[in-house]
Design a protein around this motif. Structure first.
Motif, PDB file in Angstrom:
ATOM      1  N   PRO A   9       0.831  -1.216   0.000  1.00  0.00           N
ATOM      2  CA  PRO A   9       0.000   0.000   0.000  1.00  0.00           C
ATOM      3  C   PRO A   9       0.861   1.260   0.000  1.00  0.00           C
ATOM      4  CG  PRO A   9      -0.760  -1.559   1.653  1.00  0.00           C
ATOM      5  CD  PRO A   9       0.569  -2.061   1.171  1.00  0.00           C
ATOM      6  N   VAL A  10       0.556   2.172  -0.889  1.00  0.00           N
ATOM      7  CA  VAL A  10       1.352   3.389  -1.020  1.00  0.00           C
ATOM      8  C   VAL A  10       1.292   4.240   0.243  1.00  0.00           C
ATOM      9  CG1 VAL A  10      -0.506   4.771  -2.050  1.00  0.00           C
ATOM     10  CG2 VAL A  10       1.894   5.284  -2.614  1.00  0.00           C
ATOM     11  N   SER A  11       0.227   4.115   1.013  1.00  0.00           N
ATOM     12  CA  SER A  11       0.091   4.892   2.250  1.00  0.00           C
ATOM     13  C   SER A  11       1.119   4.482   3.294  1.00  0.00           C
ATOM     14  CB  SER A  11      -1.314   4.707   2.834  1.00  0.00           C
ATOM     15  OG  SER A  11      -2.297   5.099   1.906  1.00  0.00           O
ATOM     16  N   TYR A  12       1.594   3.228   3.202  1.00  0.00           N
ATOM     17  CA  TYR A  12       2.528   2.712   4.200  1.00  0.00           C
ATOM     18  C   TYR A  12       3.948   2.571   3.652  1.00  0.00           C
ATOM     19  CZ  TYR A  12      -1.678   1.725   6.863  1.00  0.00           C
ATOM     20  OH  TYR A  12      -2.857   1.856   7.554  1.00  0.00           O
ATOM     21  N   ILE A  13       4.056   2.217   2.375  1.00  0.00           N
ATOM     22  CA  ILE A  13       5.376   2.110   1.743  1.00  0.00           C
ATOM     23  C   ILE A  13       5.322   2.912   0.450  1.00  0.00           C
ATOM     24  CG2 ILE A  13       7.129   0.548   0.800  1.00  0.00           C
ATOM     25  CD1 ILE A  13       6.060  -1.619   2.616  1.00  0.00           C
ATOM     26  N   ARG A  14       5.769   4.158   0.558  1.00  0.00           N
ATOM     27  CA  ARG A  14       5.617   5.089  -0.568  1.00  0.00           C
ATOM     28  C   ARG A  14       6.382   4.637  -1.800  1.00  0.00           C
ATOM     29  NH1 ARG A  14       4.697   7.052  -4.419  1.00  0.00           N
ATOM     30  NH2 ARG A  14       4.365   9.213  -5.059  1.00  0.00           N
ATOM     31  N   TRP A  15       7.624   4.155  -1.586  1.00  0.00           N
ATOM     32  CA  TRP A  15       8.465   3.837  -2.742  1.00  0.00           C
ATOM     33  C   TRP A  15       8.865   2.367  -2.735  1.00  0.00           C
ATOM     34  CZ3 TRP A  15       8.164   7.157  -6.427  1.00  0.00           C
ATOM     35  CH2 TRP A  15       7.953   8.514  -6.137  1.00  0.00           C
ATOM     36  N   THR A  16       8.225   1.598  -3.590  1.00  0.00           N
ATOM     37  CA  THR A  16       8.597   0.204  -3.801  1.00  0.00           C
ATOM     38  C   THR A  16       9.594   0.136  -4.947  1.00  0.00           C
ATOM     39  OG1 THR A  16       6.816  -0.080  -5.399  1.00  0.00           O
ATOM     40  CG2 THR A  16       6.318  -0.598  -3.081  1.00  0.00           C
ATOM     41  N   GLU A  17      10.101  -1.051  -5.230  1.00  0.00           N
ATOM     42  CA  GLU A  17      11.037  -1.159  -6.355  1.00  0.00           C
ATOM     43  C   GLU A  17      10.340  -0.806  -7.665  1.00  0.00           C
ATOM     44  OE1 GLU A  17      12.579  -5.105  -7.157  1.00  0.00           O
ATOM     45  OE2 GLU A  17      10.935  -6.047  -6.088  1.00  0.00           O
ATOM     46  N   ASN A  18       9.072  -1.161  -7.815  1.00  0.00           N
ATOM     47  CA  ASN A  18       8.365  -0.832  -9.046  1.00  0.00           C
ATOM     48  C   ASN A  18       8.179   0.674  -9.190  1.00  0.00           C
ATOM     49  OD1 ASN A  18       5.535  -0.391 -10.556  1.00  0.00           O
ATOM     50  ND2 ASN A  18       6.491  -2.280 -11.310  1.00  0.00           N
ATOM     51  N   ARG A  19       7.821   1.336  -8.085  1.00  0.00           N
ATOM     52  CA  ARG A  19       7.632   2.792  -8.149  1.00  0.00           C
ATOM     53  C   ARG A  19       8.967   3.509  -8.352  1.00  0.00           C
ATOM     54  NH1 ARG A  19       4.132   1.874  -3.043  1.00  0.00           N
ATOM     55  NH2 ARG A  19       2.261   0.999  -4.007  1.00  0.00           N
ATOM     56  N   ASN A  20      10.034   2.949  -7.788  1.00  0.00           N
ATOM     57  CA  ASN A  20      11.361   3.518  -8.048  1.00  0.00           C
ATOM     58  C   ASN A  20      11.716   3.407  -9.532  1.00  0.00           C
ATOM     59  OD1 ASN A  20      12.084   4.460  -5.512  1.00  0.00           O
ATOM     60  ND2 ASN A  20      13.137   2.575  -4.906  1.00  0.00           N
ATOM     61  N   MET A  21      11.440   2.254 -10.126  1.00  0.00           N
ATOM     62  CA  MET A  21      11.714   2.071 -11.554  1.00  0.00           C
ATOM     63  C   MET A  21      10.943   3.097 -12.385  1.00  0.00           C
ATOM     64  SD  MET A  21      11.475  -2.094 -11.616  1.00  0.00           S
ATOM     65  CE  MET A  21      11.312  -2.206 -13.409  1.00  0.00           C
ATOM     66  N   GLN A  22       9.661   3.280 -12.049  1.00  0.00           N
ATOM     67  CA  GLN A  22       8.848   4.239 -12.803  1.00  0.00           C
ATOM     68  C   GLN A  22       9.382   5.659 -12.656  1.00  0.00           C
ATOM     69  OE1 GLN A  22       5.741   3.235 -14.726  1.00  0.00           O
ATOM     70  NE2 GLN A  22       6.745   5.020 -15.620  1.00  0.00           N
ATOM     71  N   GLU A  23       9.828   6.010 -11.446  1.00  0.00           N
ATOM     72  CA  GLU A  23      10.323   7.366 -11.219  1.00  0.00           C
ATOM     73  C   GLU A  23      11.629   7.618 -11.952  1.00  0.00           C
ATOM     74  OE1 GLU A  23      10.056  11.196 -10.167  1.00  0.00           O
ATOM     75  OE2 GLU A  23       8.538   9.620 -10.019  1.00  0.00           O
ATOM     76  N   VAL A  24      12.479   6.594 -12.070  1.00  0.00           N
ATOM     77  CA  VAL A  24      13.712   6.736 -12.849  1.00  0.00           C
ATOM     78  C   VAL A  24      13.376   7.105 -14.294  1.00  0.00           C
ATOM     79  CG1 VAL A  24      15.649   5.456 -13.862  1.00  0.00           C
ATOM     80  CG2 VAL A  24      15.165   5.256 -11.425  1.00  0.00           C
ATOM     81  N   LEU A  25      12.407   6.418 -14.880  1.00  0.00           N
ATOM     82  CA  LEU A  25      12.015   6.724 -16.260  1.00  0.00           C
ATOM     83  C   LEU A  25      11.404   8.117 -16.368  1.00  0.00           C
ATOM     84  CD1 LEU A  25      10.516   3.351 -17.569  1.00  0.00           C
ATOM     85  CD2 LEU A  25      12.865   4.166 -17.610  1.00  0.00           C
ATOM     86  N   ASN A  26      10.649   8.524 -15.332  1.00  0.00           N
ATOM     87  CA  ASN A  26      10.082   9.878 -15.335  1.00  0.00           C
ATOM     88  C   ASN A  26      11.186  10.932 -15.325  1.00  0.00           C
ATOM     89  OD1 ASN A  26       7.521   8.780 -15.303  1.00  0.00           O
ATOM     90  ND2 ASN A  26       7.256   8.996 -13.093  1.00  0.00           N
ATOM     91  N   LEU A  27      12.237  10.708 -14.538  1.00  0.00           N
ATOM     92  CA  LEU A  27      13.357  11.656 -14.479  1.00  0.00           C
ATOM     93  C   LEU A  27      14.102  11.716 -15.810  1.00  0.00           C
ATOM     94  CD1 LEU A  27      14.691  10.784 -10.911  1.00  0.00           C
ATOM     95  CD2 LEU A  27      13.714  12.976 -11.617  1.00  0.00           C
ATOM     96  N   ILE A  28      14.239  10.563 -16.458  1.00  0.00           N
ATOM     97  CA  ILE A  28      14.873  10.564 -17.792  1.00  0.00           C
ATOM     98  C   ILE A  28      14.001  11.334 -18.778  1.00  0.00           C
ATOM     99  CG2 ILE A  28      15.551   9.101 -19.745  1.00  0.00           C
ATOM    100  CD1 ILE A  28      16.239   6.908 -17.721  1.00  0.00           C
ATOM    101  N   SER A  29      12.682  11.115 -18.690  1.00  0.00           N
ATOM    102  CA  SER A  29      11.752  11.752 -19.622  1.00  0.00           C
ATOM    103  C   SER A  29      11.787  13.270 -19.522  1.00  0.00           C
ATOM    104  CB  SER A  29      10.329  11.245 -19.344  1.00  0.00           C
ATOM    105  OG  SER A  29       9.396  11.844 -20.216  1.00  0.00           O
ATOM    106  N   CYS A  30      11.922  13.791 -18.285  1.00  0.00           N
ATOM    107  CA  CYS A  30      11.928  15.251 -18.124  1.00  0.00           C
ATOM    108  C   CYS A  30      13.348  15.826 -18.116  1.00  0.00           C
ATOM    109  CB  CYS A  30      11.155  15.654 -16.879  1.00  0.00           C
ATOM    110  SG  CYS A  30      11.890  15.093 -15.337  1.00  0.00           S
ATOM    111  N   LYS A  31      14.302  15.025 -18.603  1.00  0.00           N
ATOM    112  CA  LYS A  31      15.694  15.473 -18.806  1.00  0.00           C
ATOM    113  C   LYS A  31      16.426  15.836 -17.515  1.00  0.00           C
ATOM    114  CE  LYS A  31      14.886  15.113 -23.208  1.00  0.00           C
ATOM    115  NZ  LYS A  31      15.332  13.883 -23.922  1.00  0.00           N
ATOM    116  N   ARG A  32      16.011  15.273 -16.419  1.00  0.00           N
ATOM    117  CA  ARG A  32      16.717  15.520 -15.163  1.00  0.00           C
ATOM    118  C   ARG A  32      17.723  14.406 -14.870  1.00  0.00           C
ATOM    119  NH1 ARG A  32      13.038  17.977 -10.498  1.00  0.00           N
ATOM    120  NH2 ARG A  32      15.093  18.832  -9.978  1.00  0.00           N
TER     121      ARG A  32
END
Length: 708
Positions: free
Chosen positions: A310-333
């Motif tokens: 549950p995101v309310s208890y564990i904000r960043w799982t390995e899957n959400r970390n993977m998605q955020e890495v791609l988001n950072l690449i997408s926005c050139k950060r």
């Protein structure tokens, strides 16, 4: 399809069958994959190390080998080890591609989606991979396949930064500037930190400076501790993230010394960990371990079975970390492409690894790309066909796990006068190929349908996980094959009823169905039966199974295994059926009530079965015993006589003169089971085990299960 395997210190590209889509997984056609230089090259080096050297560094494995010799014998142990050494190890844990198949339990992914994949158990360097849902994320439109293929490395770096709990304006040191270190630098800058970097390679320092690092430290520049103190006005760094790989203890010591009071050190890499208390005690420094790509890693329920946190208890799982890495690449950060030094075709993967082995200056990052292949997915790989005659049974082994490789396949090889190994099927193509080659099968496949469609195959030996047995048995019978299925025949009453109904209604056209209740086929049990069958009165059987402890999160305790009563104790219920040759009239069972969650009532119980002939059979099944005591012992009382079975190594008779049979290792009848199976097929008459007894053994197990 092509796949990279590591064998004897070399990377090789082999043709293996492509995987099949599974119900909770996604089939991905790979476009790009990233070679993890540190992790994978360590595997290459280890695979080329002589056995005697590996034994020195891996004493725990030596202990396993000696244990295997004790239980299975020297010849079988040598065969198992040889198979492992020659089969090769799949590599890769970060890839990107296009979805070509979706399991029926997955709703949010569709064919054609662009995805990035992670996981050393699935994201291989291979043309097609089978990936669990939680190890896969969709790619933003602006992210290329090459960039997305580094998602695992990015997630590892991101988890390290999250563990550091950075705040705006803090000063962090990054030690070790491989790919993960380089990404860590950029992520720290994205959080608003000042970043100092340290490495032995000036080019890597230059790359980090290009991507935002504020200060670079090379040994030629002076003492790193002094430089950190100067940059931080004598305060020390707020934290240090270690992304280096070295056996030296100096790195961890230096990291502690670089920190201010109440600072923190995060270990992402792999370094020597002999800690000096003086380095961290007085400054009360926090030391954090960052585990791979984040919460969920190494949790089978999360990674393999799709359990979401549950995101309310564990904000960043390995899957959400993977998605955020791609988001950072997408926005050139996050800049990835500048770190890619070489791109090789999958066809030339061996050259890529050779560069890594021989180059004095290791490339920062190497990618593999996969040329467009318009061929239909090939799920069969053929080898040189062996000639066979109609005098032998063409058999296919379905499920090439440890038991099949260590027991059934060597036995089939011994029985060349009875069997010809036509095919080996396994869930993973590299395993199917390796095992088929080792045991000289005609072909390897990942498709059960291919096995059933092969008109040359007379019989199938099913040795998959338990939850697949019943459905595979039904399909094999419908396909006109003889069936030897490892126990259990089914894992619930519904499955069992379907098989029983089909066999009765269809009369299964003279095909043999045999459940792998091998103990009744053993020379010991046959010798016991030779006397008990002549008895004039009921008998009492007392069977003790000192089963040994298996952790409660192991697959045998899950829905895949059905539990140890259904999955293993059914062996003993069949022994009772065999010796009594009678119908059951009553079943009772009691289990322990554990005081904690270490032991379970499900594998610590007593089951008593009463038969129509007046006999009583008792099973004590426990996981609480000691492995010094024999695993299986049995006492049979009848007509003023007694027979004692000692772990299928010897039998003693009291009031009865038994044949003088004895063995150094337990001989539980697996070889004789195959011989009896062949006789039944060739004889075309009675089953080796009457069908009613096979069904009855499972019904006993299901009744006991309800009671415990």
């Amino acid at each position: 399809m092509k796949q990279v395997l590591i064998k004897k210190g070399q990377a090789v590209v082999e043709e293996v069958p492509s995987p099949q889509v599974e119900e909770n997984k996604v089939l991905v056609k790979v476009i790009s994959s990233c070679i993890s230089i540190g992790t994978e090259m360590s595997g290459v080096r280890n695979s080329g190390t002589p056995l005697w050297k590996r034994a020195i560094h891996e004493p725990q494995n030596v202990k396993k080998v000696f244990s295997m010799v004790t239980t299975s014998g020297l010849a079988k142990t040598k065969q198992i080890i040889k198979g492992k050494l020659e089969s090769g190890v799949p590599v890769g844990y970060s890839a990107s591609g296009v979805v070509i198949g979706v399991g029926n339990q997955i709703r949010d992914i569709k064919v054609g989606d662009r995805v990035a994949c992670a996981g050393a158990q699935c994201a291989y360097h291979a043309e097609i991979i089978n990936v669990p849902r939680n190890l896969l994320v969709k790619m933003p439109d602006k992210v290329s396949f090459k960039e997305a293929s580094t998602v695992t490395l990015g997630a590892i770096a991101l988890q390290g930064v999250r563990r550091a709990k950075t705040t705006l304006g803090e000063c962090f040191v990054v030690i070790g500037l491989g790919v993960i270190g380089q990404i860590t630098v950029q992520l720290l800058k994205a959080t608003g930190c000042k970043v100092i970097v340290s490495d032995l390679d000036k080019n890597r320092i230059a790359m980090a400076m290009k991507n935002g690092a504020d200060v670079g430290i090379h040994p030629d520049d002076g003492i790193d501790l002094d430089i950190v103190n100067q940059v931080t006005n004598g305060i020390g760094a707020d934290g240090v993230i270690i992304t280096a790989a070295t056996k030296s203890n100096e790195v961890i010591s230096t990291a502690f010394k670089m920190c201010r009071r109440k600072g923190r050190v995060v270990l992402v890499g792999d370094v020597g960990l002999h800690l000096n208390r003086a380095d961290f005690y007085e400054k009360e420094i926090d030391f954090f371990i960052s585990t791979s790509y984040g919460p969920g890693r190494y949790d089978t329920k999360y990674e393999e079975h799709g359990l979401e946190y549950p995101v309310s208890y564990i904000r960043w799982t390995e899957n959400r970390n993977m998605q955020e890495v791609l988001n950072l690449i997408s926005c050139k950060r996050l800049n990835i492409i500048d770190m890619v030094e070489f791109v090789y075709s999958i066809n030339d993967a061996s050259k890529a690894y050779e560069v890594l082995k021989t180059s004095n200056v290791k490339p920062l990052m190497i990618l593999l790309d996969y040329p467009e292949n318009n061929e239909k997915n090939i799920d069969v790989v053929y080898f040189n066909k062996r000639k066979f005659t109609k005098d032998v049974i063409n058999i296919a082994v379905v499920g090439a796990g440890g038991f099949a490789k260590g027991m059934h396949l060597p036995n089939i090889e011994k029985l060349k006068n009875l069997y010809h190994l036509q095919a080996v099927m396994s869930r993973t193509g590299h395993n199917a190929t390796a095992v088929a080659k080792q045991f000289n099968a005609n072909y390897a496949t990942t498709s059960y349908d291919k096995i059933l469609e092969d008109e040359d195959i007379d019989a199938v030996l099913i040795a998959t996980r338990h939850n697949l047995h019943a459905q595979m048995v039904m399909k094999a019978l419908q396909g006109g094959k003889h069936v030897l299925v490892e126990k259990p025949l089914a894992i619930n009453e519904f499955e069992l009823a379907e098989i029983e109904k089909y066999c009765k209604e269809k009369n299964i056209n003279g095909k043999v169905i045999l459940t792998g209740f091998n103990r009744r086929h053993s020379k010991y049990m046959k010798e016991i039966y030779r006397y008990t069958v002549k008895r004039t009165n009921p008998m009492i059987i007392n069977y003790k199974m000192n089963a040994g402890y298996i952790p409660l999160d192991h697959w045998v305790h899950t829905e895949e295994g059905g539990g140890r009563n259904v999955g293993e104790a059914c062996h003993i219920y069949d022994v009772f059926n065999f010796l009594t040759n009678a119908k059951v009239i009553d079943i009772s069972a009691s289990s322990i009530q554990p005081q904690n969650e270490f032991y379970s009532s499900k594998d610590n119980f007593i089951a008593t079965v009463r038969y129509g002939d007046g006999s009583v059979a008792n099973l004590i099944y426990t996981a609480m015993g000691n492995n010094i005591y024999p695993k299986e012992t049995m006492e049979v009382f009848f007509d003023g006589k007694m027979i004692v079975l000692d772990d299928y190594k010897k039998i003693n008779g009291y009031g009865v003169k038994l044949a003088n049979i004895e063995s150094k290792i337990s001989e539980k009848g697996q070889l004789e089971e195959l011989e009896d199976f062949a006789k039944a097929i060739k004889g075309g008459n009675e089953f080796p085990i009457p069908l009613w007894q096979q069904i009855q053994a499972m019904k006993i197990a299901f009744e006991v299960e309800k009671m415990i």
